[in-house]
Design a protein around this motif. Structure first.
Motif, mmCIF file in Angstrom:
data_model
loop_
_atom_site.group_PDB
_atom_site.id
_atom_site.type_symbol
_atom_site.label_atom_id
_atom_site.label_comp_id
_atom_site.label_asym_id
_atom_site.label_seq_id
_atom_site.Cartn_x
_atom_site.Cartn_y
_atom_site.Cartn_z
ATOM 1 N N GLU A 119 -23.008 -82.483 32.166
ATOM 2 C CA GLU A 119 -22.186 -82.550 30.962
ATOM 3 C C GLU A 119 -22.362 -81.262 30.158
ATOM 4 N N GLN A 120 -21.551 -81.090 29.137
ATOM 5 C CA GLN A 120 -21.516 -79.809 28.417
ATOM 6 C C GLN A 120 -22.088 -79.916 27.005
ATOM 7 N N VAL A 121 -22.465 -78.736 26.487
ATOM 8 C CA VAL A 121 -23.146 -78.640 25.196
ATOM 9 C C VAL A 121 -22.409 -77.641 24.304
ATOM 10 N N ILE A 122 -22.269 -77.980 23.021
ATOM 11 C CA ILE A 122 -21.803 -77.024 22.012
ATOM 12 C C ILE A 122 -22.927 -76.814 21.013
ATOM 13 N N LEU A 123 -23.263 -75.544 20.761
ATOM 14 C CA LEU A 123 -24.298 -75.184 19.788
ATOM 15 C C LEU A 123 -23.666 -74.318 18.699
ATOM 16 N N ILE A 124 -23.992 -74.626 17.454
ATOM 17 C CA ILE A 124 -23.356 -73.931 16.321
ATOM 18 C C ILE A 124 -24.411 -73.293 15.425
ATOM 19 N N LEU A 125 -24.206 -72.005 15.158
ATOM 20 C CA LEU A 125 -24.992 -71.279 14.172
ATOM 21 C C LEU A 125 -24.011 -70.406 13.402
ATOM 22 N N ASN A 126 -23.858 -70.649 12.121
ATOM 23 C CA ASN A 126 -22.838 -69.938 11.354
ATOM 24 C C ASN A 126 -23.340 -68.576 10.863
ATOM 25 N N ARG A 127 -23.817 -67.780 11.808
ATOM 26 C CA ARG A 127 -24.265 -66.419 11.506
ATOM 27 C C ARG A 127 -24.155 -65.594 12.792
ATOM 28 N N LYS A 128 -23.333 -64.563 12.772
ATOM 29 C CA LYS A 128 -23.200 -63.724 13.958
ATOM 30 C C LYS A 128 -24.260 -62.630 13.940
ATOM 31 N N ALA A 129 -24.196 -61.707 14.894
ATOM 32 C CA ALA A 129 -25.155 -60.603 15.070
ATOM 33 C C ALA A 129 -26.405 -61.092 15.801
ATOM 34 N N PHE A 130 -27.358 -60.154 16.018
ATOM 35 C CA PHE A 130 -28.622 -60.494 16.667
ATOM 36 C C PHE A 130 -29.628 -60.942 15.610
ATOM 37 N N SER A 131 -29.772 -60.141 14.558
ATOM 38 C CA SER A 131 -30.594 -60.550 13.411
ATOM 39 C C SER A 131 -29.883 -60.091 12.142
ATOM 40 N N ASN A 132 -30.061 -60.853 11.042
ATOM 41 C CA ASN A 132 -29.299 -60.540 9.845
ATOM 42 C C ASN A 132 -29.923 -59.439 8.996
ATOM 43 N N LEU A 133 -31.151 -59.026 9.326
ATOM 44 C CA LEU A 133 -31.688 -57.826 8.688
ATOM 45 C C LEU A 133 -32.918 -57.325 9.437
ATOM 46 N N LEU A 134 -33.246 -56.064 9.192
ATOM 47 C CA LEU A 134 -34.453 -55.441 9.733
ATOM 48 C C LEU A 134 -35.360 -55.046 8.568
ATOM 49 N N LYS A 135 -36.665 -55.049 8.817
ATOM 50 C CA LYS A 135 -37.618 -54.663 7.768
ATOM 51 C C LYS A 135 -38.730 -53.830 8.386
ATOM 52 N N CYS A 136 -39.021 -52.686 7.747
ATOM 53 C CA CYS A 136 -40.085 -51.809 8.235
ATOM 54 C C CYS A 136 -41.445 -52.447 7.933
ATOM 55 N N LYS A 137 -42.286 -52.583 8.951
ATOM 56 C CA LYS A 137 -43.610 -53.176 8.762
ATOM 57 C C LYS A 137 -44.547 -52.254 7.994
ATOM 58 N N ASP A 138 -44.271 -50.950 8.010
ATOM 59 C CA ASP A 138 -45.148 -49.985 7.327
ATOM 60 C C ASP A 138 -44.889 -49.913 5.823
ATOM 61 N N CYS A 139 -43.605 -49.791 5.426
ATOM 62 C CA CYS A 139 -43.312 -49.588 4.005
ATOM 63 C C CYS A 139 -42.481 -50.709 3.379
ATOM 64 N N GLY A 140 -41.977 -51.628 4.205
ATOM 65 C CA GLY A 140 -41.200 -52.750 3.682
ATOM 66 C C GLY A 140 -39.729 -52.456 3.451
ATOM 67 N N ASN A 141 -39.263 -51.256 3.795
ATOM 68 C CA ASN A 141 -37.863 -50.896 3.578
ATOM 69 C C ASN A 141 -36.932 -51.734 4.460
ATOM 70 N N ILE A 142 -35.792 -52.136 3.881
ATOM 71 C CA ILE A 142 -34.756 -52.874 4.601
ATOM 72 C C ILE A 142 -33.505 -52.000 4.653
ATOM 73 N N PRO A 143 -33.011 -51.644 5.840
ATOM 74 C CA PRO A 143 -31.798 -50.820 5.927
ATOM 75 C C PRO A 143 -30.611 -51.519 5.262
ATOM 76 N N THR A 144 -29.964 -50.832 4.340
ATOM 77 C CA THR A 144 -28.816 -51.391 3.633
ATOM 78 C C THR A 144 -27.604 -50.497 3.809
ATOM 79 N N CYS A 145 -26.440 -51.076 3.565
ATOM 80 C CA CYS A 145 -25.195 -50.324 3.668
ATOM 81 C C CYS A 145 -25.110 -49.323 2.514
ATOM 82 N N PRO A 146 -24.751 -48.064 2.781
ATOM 83 C CA PRO A 146 -24.621 -47.079 1.697
ATOM 84 C C PRO A 146 -23.442 -47.367 0.770
#
Length: 384
Positions: free
Chosen positions: A66-93
């Protein structure tokens, strides 16, 4: 005109209750199909995107062919990145929002203005190379599924993977003909799809919309969960729905698993009447935007004062009426423009006068201020 939905908007349903729209109700599923069985899984008890319960149910469903439908209302691989060294999060200019990471083409993208750049695993702030991925999107879930169920045929459906109507129709027909075992996607697969062999629907995270700064957030969550659950057990086979959430005691979740639209509607109407939100009151939001940050703040305040002066000359405000200060929009900057909002809430009977005053003031403002843009949204669907 006929309007049809298993989850009509509360404003529309209220109109039907008042007799403004004729209401016809279907109290049974097509061919008397049974409602699916629900199970709630507490995500506080797992560190993974998939609970053991959901994994077991997927495995059992696939074993039965039988078949399965899975839903997650967020596209992309991850919704943000964070630098482990300084904590910076890349943002749109151009926008005050974090960039989403897409692994398939190794790029960071903005969902608001379309800006994108190549990801080289380097922090723009400190030059470090320890970028942590935070939050999961459909692309990441697809990768995890492929590892967990290597023999399963998986198709992902979101606005990145499906670009045209022809793509969508092909995927729909291929899944209907069982060329895929699992369909994973955003809310675009939650409504209107009929697959008789789908017996399991899994909601990866039910809380994504629930936490939006919008008085309709809970209603939208209820609609999404109810529509998603309706994809299971549409044929002769019984269906099951697994909802993963951090808020299992939330009334939205409870009313969803009880299939109680009427009960949730009544509860929500009590709250909205008390706060004078639609359908009892009316809302207008002005969005004032400009490329200069100080300019938009100053002009938003001037426009607000002018509207208040005009309102006070023609009507008396009551405790149910409200005009906010000019405030920063929840998403403060989009496509290089800084944004302020003014929020108006009035009794229904006053809305025509208020709209007339706002249009008059905004019209004069536009003639004088060429560097500032103003948009008017009455009973807005999007509060951002």
């Amino acid at each position: 005109m006929i309007l049809g939905s298993a989850t009509p908007s509360f404003e529309t349903y209220y109109q039907a209750q008042q007799g403004d729209i004729e209401l016809v109700e279907l109290t049974k599923r097509y061919k008397n199909a049974k409602l699916p069985k629900f199970e709630i899984v507490d995500l506080n008890e797992t560190a993974e995107n998939f609970s053991e319960k959901l994994l077991d149910k997927i495995s059992q469903t696939l074993q039965k062919n039988e078949q399965v439908i899975l839903i997650l209302n967020r596209k992309a691989f991850s919704n943000l990145l964070k630098c482990k060294d300084c904590g910076n999060i890349p943002t749109c200019p151009n926008c005050s929002i974090s960039l989403n990471y897409y692994k398939y083409d190794n790029r960071l993208k903005c969902h608001y203005c379309g800006y994108e750049k190549r990801f080289n695993n380097t922090c723009d702030e400190c030059g470090g190379h320890k970028m942590r991925q935070i939050g999961a999107g459909t692309e990441k879930i697809e990768e995890e599924l492929a590892g967990l169920f290597p023999s399963a045929r998986i198709v992902r459906v979101d606005s990145e993977s499906i670009k045209t109507k022809q793509n969508y129709e092909k995927v729909y027909n291929d899944f209907k003909n069982h060329k895929y075992d699992i369909m994973l996607g955003t809310q675009i697969i939650a409504k209107g799809l009929h697959f008789s062999n789908v017996t399991l629907v899994g909601v990866i995270n039910a809380d994504i919309i629930l936490n939006f700064p919008d008085f309709r957030a809970s209603e939208k969550t209820f609609q999404l969960l109810t529509q998603a659950s309706g994809r299971a057990g549409r044929g002769e086979k019984d269906g099951e729905v697994i909802i993963q959430t951090f808020n299992e005691e939330n009334d939205v979740i409870k009313k969803t698993i009880e299939s109680d639209y009427e009960g949730y509607y009544k509860n929500e109407m009590i709250m909205r009447k008390m706060l004078n939100y639609p359908p009892f009151g009316r809302i207008v939001i002005l969005v004032i935007s400009a490329a200069e940050e100080n300019l938009v703040k100053e002009k938003a305040q001037i426009l607000r004062e002018e509207i208040i002066r005009n309102v006070n000359t023609v009507m008396e405000l009551t405790s149910n009426d409200f005009i906010s200060d000019a405030f920063k929009s929840p998403i403060y900057k989009i496509n290089g423009k800084y944004r302020y909002q003014i929020f108006f809430k009035f009794e229904r009977g006053k809305i025509l006068k208020i709209k007339k005053i706002i249009k008059k003031c905004v019209g004069k403002f536009r003639e004088m201020e060429k560097k500032v843009r103003v948009t008017i949204d009455v009973d807005p669907v999007n509060m951002m």
